[in-house]
Design an enzyme around this catalytic site. Structure first.
Site, short mmCIF file in Angstrom:
data_model
loop_
_atom_site.label_atom_id
_atom_site.label_comp_id
_atom_site.label_asym_id
_atom_site.label_seq_id
_atom_site.Cartn_x
_atom_site.Cartn_y
_atom_site.Cartn_z
N HIS A 402 15.59 -16.75 75.58
CA HIS A 402 15.25 -17.35 76.86
C HIS A 402 14.65 -18.75 76.74
CE1 HIS A 402 15.15 -17.12 81.07
NE2 HIS A 402 14.68 -15.90 81.23
N ASP A 406 19.35 -20.00 79.88
CA ASP A 406 18.88 -19.58 81.20
C ASP A 406 19.60 -18.31 81.63
OD1 ASP A 406 17.21 -21.80 81.36
OD2 ASP A 406 18.75 -23.04 82.31
#
Length: 430
Positions: A402, A406
């Site tokens: 992450h 995205d």
């Protein structure tokens, strides 16, 4: 006779230390030139260390699990001739060991003549010359390889009653044979009752490949903030196409499984999502995107999980891809995969095959940024055009880093793979 010290060789590629995984010999054994002495493990692969000379084993340089530097003494042999240790050096070592044993505990003492050993064959029916001890010392934990423990369980042998002749009392297959030949009996009811009480415990140190797996998984979870995305894929048409291709081409091209078709879908989807085919150096704060697709294929072996690398997957058709996956898997399971075949992947596929479950949360292969997890497919009733029909459905459970990926990009990437798999003719269109 002389003494010959064999040092840990330089395996190459800048490796400064290795882990000692397993001894192939023990003190008193006679070894031939080029005979394998021990298995050691680098960051990626297990390497066999051969003997450059013939001789008799005097001393071992450590127990399995110890980390040894390149150049450290691995093993000492008694050889015909002067050897590579001078008489003067031997005398110095002997005097140091006798004079101040507590202050020079790290110095290897002069070799002693090993006690005679007796080999015992499983096919011999008569009692051996020297039966092993019946019971281990109080508090001593039985130590043996997974294969030995499994065989002992199958035979109904309790390991705490078997004397281990290997390094540090390690129990070998020969010890199990000796136990049976000398009159040891399987525990009562071992094969006939599933309700007998069981006692004892085993302490199993993490060594070799299992230690490397533990370190890598811990490092990946510690450094990477994972998030997972699961999508259901209708693979009915894909399975129908795969069966037709196998009927037509299996005789000369080999059979296709789902994996090479999925690999092709990943390769095609990466054209629009190059940020997934990347590695993140979080120490330097640099993301490197790769044009070639070096696809890691997570492979289960008897010793643990390996990730052989399918290099330039973008250049392989499904049959070539299938053949290379099979070759890499066999090399990994047989322990013959080289370092270059176990490193350098840019994105990984993880599949548990028929044991894949409904979903998984795969751990990213650090320093990559994405991993595609394949679950098993099942046939279930679904609505299509107002009618209930049976369809073959499968989940893709994928994880992403992450920090650099995205959620929206990850979802779109998996949706692109889904569209390719649900319209499988597109896998063959350029």
């Amino acid at each position: 006779m002389g003494h010959y010290a064999i040092k840990m060789p330089d395996i190459g590629e800048g490796i400064a230390e290795v882990e000692l995984v397993e001894w192939r010999v023990k003190p008193g054994d006679t070894v031939a030139e080029d005979q394998i002495l021990a298995d050691v493990m680098t960051d990626k692969a297990t390497v066999e260390i051969p003997s450059p000379v013939a001789g008799t084993v005097l001393e071992l340089g450590g127990k399995p699990g110890v980390v040894m530097a390149v150049g450290a003494e691995l093993i000492r042999l008694e050889v015909v001739g002067a050897g590579n240790l001078s008489t003067k050096a031997e005398k110095v070592l002997a005097m140091a060991a006798v004079a101040t044993p507590t202050e020079n505990s790290s110095v290897i003492a002069p070799a002693r003549t090993p006690a005679p050993t007796h080999a015992i064959s499983a096919s011999v029916q008569s009692p051996p010359k020297a039966a092993p001890r019946a019971v281990q010392a109080p508090g001593e934990k039985p130590v043996g390889s997974p294969a030995v423990r499994q065989r002992a369980w199958d035979l109904g042998i309790q390991l705490q009653f078997v004397h281990g002749s290997g390094p540090a009392g390690r129990i070998t297959h020969e010890d199990l044979d000796a136990y049976l030949v000398s009159g040891g009996q399987p525990r009562a009811g071992a094969a006939s009752s599933g309700y007998a009480q069981r006692h004892g415990e085993e302490v199993l140190p993490l060594i070799g490949l299992r230690r490397k797996i533990a370190q890598k998984m811990q490092e990946a979870k510690r450094r990477i903030p994972h998030f997972s995305y699961v999508e259901e894929i209708d693979v009915t048409e894909l399975e129908a196409l795969r069966e037709q291709l196998n009927q037509r081409f299996s005789s000369d091209r080999g059979k296709l499984t789902l994996l090479p078709l999925l690999a092709r879908a990943v390769v095609l989807a990466l054209r629009d999502f190059p940020q997934m085919n990347a590695r993140f150096d979080d120490d330097a704060g640099v993301v490197t995107r790769y044009r070639p697709v070096h696809l890691g294929i997570a492979t289960q072996t008897d010793n643990g999980l390996l990730v052989p690398v399918l290099r330039h997957a973008e250049a392989l058709n499904p049959w070539a891809c299938s053949e290379e996956i099979a070759r890499l898997a066999e090399a990994g399971r047989s322990g013959k995969a080289g370092r270059d075949e176990l490193s350098g992947s840019t994105i990984t596929i993880s599949s548990l095959g028929p044991l894949g479950g409904l979903m998984t949360t795969p751990v990213i292969n650090h320093p990559e940024v994405a991993i595609i997890g394949v679950n098993k497919f099942v046939e279930r009733p679904v609505f299509r055009d107002g009618a209930v029909v049976g369809r073959k459905l499968m989940n893709l459970s994928s994880s992403f880093d992450h920090r650099v990926v995205d959620g929206m990009d990850a979802a779109q990437f998996i949706q692109a793979i889904r569209k390719l798999l649900e319209t499988p003719a597109m896998l063959f269109v350029e």
